[in-house]
Design a protein around this motif. Structure first.
Motif, PDB file in Angstrom:
ATOM      1  N   ALA A  47       0.868  -1.183   0.000  1.00  0.00           N
ATOM      2  CA  ALA A  47       0.000   0.000   0.000  1.00  0.00           C
ATOM      3  C   ALA A  47       0.902   1.229   0.000  1.00  0.00           C
ATOM      4  N   PRO A  48       0.617   2.229  -0.837  1.00  0.00           N
ATOM      5  CA  PRO A  48       1.520   3.374  -0.940  1.00  0.00           C
ATOM      6  C   PRO A  48       1.525   4.304   0.272  1.00  0.00           C
ATOM      7  N   GLY A  49       0.481   4.243   1.084  1.00  0.00           N
ATOM      8  CA  GLY A  49       0.421   5.120   2.249  1.00  0.00           C
ATOM      9  C   GLY A  49       0.728   4.384   3.528  1.00  0.00           C
ATOM     10  N   ALA A  50       1.395   5.065   4.441  1.00  0.00           N
ATOM     11  CA  ALA A  50       1.801   4.455   5.708  1.00  0.00           C
ATOM     12  C   ALA A  50       0.618   4.049   6.583  1.00  0.00           C
ATOM     13  N   TYR A  51      -0.566   4.559   6.312  1.00  0.00           N
ATOM     14  CA  TYR A  51      -1.723   4.263   7.162  1.00  0.00           C
ATOM     15  C   TYR A  51      -2.686   3.262   6.524  1.00  0.00           C
ATOM     16  N   GLU A  52      -2.308   2.692   5.397  1.00  0.00           N
ATOM     17  CA  GLU A  52      -3.195   1.755   4.702  1.00  0.00           C
ATOM     18  C   GLU A  52      -2.939   0.328   5.170  1.00  0.00           C
ATOM     19  N   ALA A  53      -3.967  -0.495   5.119  1.00  0.00           N
ATOM     20  CA  ALA A  53      -3.854  -1.892   5.536  1.00  0.00           C
ATOM     21  C   ALA A  53      -3.303  -2.749   4.403  1.00  0.00           C
ATOM     22  N   LEU A  54      -2.628  -3.812   4.786  1.00  0.00           N
ATOM     23  CA  LEU A  54      -2.168  -4.833   3.855  1.00  0.00           C
ATOM     24  C   LEU A  54      -3.134  -6.010   3.966  1.00  0.00           C
ATOM     25  N   PHE A  55      -3.303  -6.739   2.897  1.00  0.00           N
ATOM     26  CA  PHE A  55      -4.238  -7.860   2.872  1.00  0.00           C
ATOM     27  C   PHE A  55      -3.507  -9.135   2.505  1.00  0.00           C
ATOM     28  N   VAL A  56      -3.744 -10.193   3.247  1.00  0.00           N
ATOM     29  CA  VAL A  56      -3.230 -11.512   2.906  1.00  0.00           C
ATOM     30  C   VAL A  56      -4.383 -12.264   2.255  1.00  0.00           C
ATOM     31  N   GLY A  57      -4.112 -12.945   1.140  1.00  0.00           N
ATOM     32  CA  GLY A  57      -5.168 -13.648   0.425  1.00  0.00           C
ATOM     33  C   GLY A  57      -4.867 -15.130   0.258  1.00  0.00           C
ATOM     34  N   LEU A  58      -5.815 -15.858  -0.278  1.00  0.00           N
ATOM     35  CA  LEU A  58      -5.661 -17.297  -0.473  1.00  0.00           C
ATOM     36  C   LEU A  58      -4.562 -17.648  -1.473  1.00  0.00           C
ATOM     37  N   GLY A  59      -4.208 -16.717  -2.351  1.00  0.00           N
ATOM     38  CA  GLY A  59      -3.127 -16.959  -3.303  1.00  0.00           C
ATOM     39  C   GLY A  59      -1.751 -16.930  -2.670  1.00  0.00           C
ATOM     40  N   HIS A  60      -1.671 -16.540  -1.419  1.00  0.00           N
ATOM     41  CA  HIS A  60      -0.391 -16.461  -0.714  1.00  0.00           C
ATOM     42  C   HIS A  60      -0.085 -17.813  -0.061  1.00  0.00           C
ATOM     43  N   ASN A  61       0.345 -18.779  -0.891  1.00  0.00           N
ATOM     44  CA  ASN A  61       0.679 -20.102  -0.371  1.00  0.00           C
ATOM     45  C   ASN A  61       2.095 -20.094   0.222  1.00  0.00           C
ATOM     46  N   ASP A  62       2.564 -21.232   0.698  1.00  0.00           N
ATOM     47  CA  ASP A  62       3.872 -21.293   1.350  1.00  0.00           C
ATOM     48  C   ASP A  62       4.998 -20.825   0.434  1.00  0.00           C
TER      49      ASP A  62
END
Length: 86
Positions: free
Chosen positions: A50-65
């Motif tokens: 995320a370009p802003g320091a106050y924005e959330a990051l999201f983990v998704g199902l595509g993020h496998n090991d």
């Protein structure tokens, strides 16, 4: 790099400094310059945060090991680069 990563469900925050902010005034006291350095270093590694320091990051199902291992390796290199540019 001193950082806090609060997690709520699948949302992750990234705040640079010794404390996890609990309100906007505290959030404004985090190290936004470090966030910017890491943001650009991660882009150089092919990872878009995320370009802003106050924005959330999201983990998704595509993020496998495998993806998470690649992310860890790229984040380590980016963190070293961000520290070198201080």
């Amino acid at each position: 790099i001193v950082a806090q990563f609060p997690v709520v469900g699948t949302l992750v925050g990234a705040f640079f400094g010794p404390n996890t902010p609990s309100n906007f005034d505290e959030a404004k006291q985090t190290d936004e310059k470090m966030y910017a350095r890491l943001f650009h270093a991660m882009l150089a590694e092919g990872v878009a945060l995320a370009p802003g320091a106050y924005e959330a990051l999201f983990v998704g199902l595509g993020h496998n090991d495998s993806v998470m291992q690649q992310l860890a390796e790229r984040t380590e290199r980016a963190a070293l680069a961000a520290v070198r540019t201080q």
